[in-house]
Design a protein around this motif. Structure first.
Motif, short mmCIF file in Angstrom:
data_model
loop_
_atom_site.label_atom_id
_atom_site.label_comp_id
_atom_site.label_asym_id
_atom_site.label_seq_id
_atom_site.Cartn_x
_atom_site.Cartn_y
_atom_site.Cartn_z
N ARG A 1 15.10 39.66 62.48
CA ARG A 1 14.17 40.97 62.12
C ARG A 1 15.09 41.76 61.54
O ARG A 1 14.52 42.78 60.50
N VAL B 1 14.75 41.09 57.61
CA VAL B 1 13.70 41.40 57.10
C VAL B 1 13.42 42.83 56.80
O VAL B 1 13.29 43.17 55.77
N ASP C 1 8.12 37.80 58.19
CA ASP C 1 7.89 38.44 59.30
C ASP C 1 6.92 38.03 60.37
O ASP C 1 7.33 38.01 61.61
N GLU D 1 13.22 44.28 52.99
CA GLU D 1 12.28 45.45 52.82
C GLU D 1 13.00 46.60 51.95
O GLU D 1 12.34 47.11 50.93
N ARG E 1 7.87 36.65 63.94
CA ARG E 1 7.14 37.13 65.39
C ARG E 1 6.08 36.12 66.07
O ARG E 1 6.42 36.12 67.12
#
Length: 198
Positions: free
Chosen positions: A92, A95, A73, A99, A77
């Motif tokens: 994103r 991810v 992540d 998670e 970013r």
């Protein structure tokens, strides 16, 4: 004492000896019973230790994967300007999906093929895909963006399938739980009549 009385006492004594348990039989019973009890205790204790080891392993895997996801992540970013715009949102969301899957790691442990796929995705495939694309000179990135986008799409599809599997299994478990509750709350006689259309 007469002969008849002595004979009676001897007969009674012999009868008592026959009726009383043999000392060796008692001792053998205690030994066999003790061994059986120890075996049962050992089996139960072994299962509990195995369950604890598995739980500790799952927790360790979960923490390791969370740390690796945090690194991925951070890369997405911090290096976002070097990624094709069409892949930023997808990366994103992937991810976030991973998670969510890692948060349900215990449930996923019942599906080894998905467990391995998630491990490989987080540990190898996704970081390697990012690493290879980001290692390209900036001038070459637009030319290879389609290939990168294809690879990200394949990974995102795999993550979505795994997440869908988990969600559907959770829904099935929830429905089964409802059926069990309904079954336990229904009067057996009423259910019998209802099942027969009466």
């Amino acid at each position: 004492m007469g002969v008849a009385a002595v004979a009676f006492l001897l007969g009674f004594g012999l009868m008592l000896l026959v009726m009383l348990p043999n000392l060796w039989a008692l001792l053998a019973g205690v030994v066999v019973g003790g061994a059986a009890a120890a075996g049962t205790y050992g089996t139960l204790a072994g299962r509990e230790q195995s369950r604890r080891r598995l739980s500790a392993q799952l927790d360790a895997d979960q923490e390791r994967l969370r740390a690796e996801l945090a690194g991925i992540d951070q890369t997405v970013r911090s290096r976002s300007a070097q990624l094709p715009p069409s892949t930023k949102g997808q990366l994103r969301m992937m991810v976030v999906g991973l998670e969510d899957i890692v948060d349900r790691w215990d449930a996923l442990s019942r599906y080894p093929e998905h467990l391995d796929a998630v491990n490989r995705t987080i540990h190898r495939h996704l970081p390697r895909t990012l690493e290879l694309f980001l290692a390209l000179p900036d001038s070459e990135k637009p030319r290879h963006a389609v290939e990168f986008k294809t690879q990200v799409g394949l990974l995102a599809e795999g993550v979505a399938k795994t997440r869908d599997t988990l969600v559907s299994k959770n829904l099935q478990a929830l429905q089964t739980n409802r059926w069990l509750i309904e079954e336990s709350m229904t009067d057996p006689d009423e259910k019998l009549f209802r099942d027969h259309g009466l």
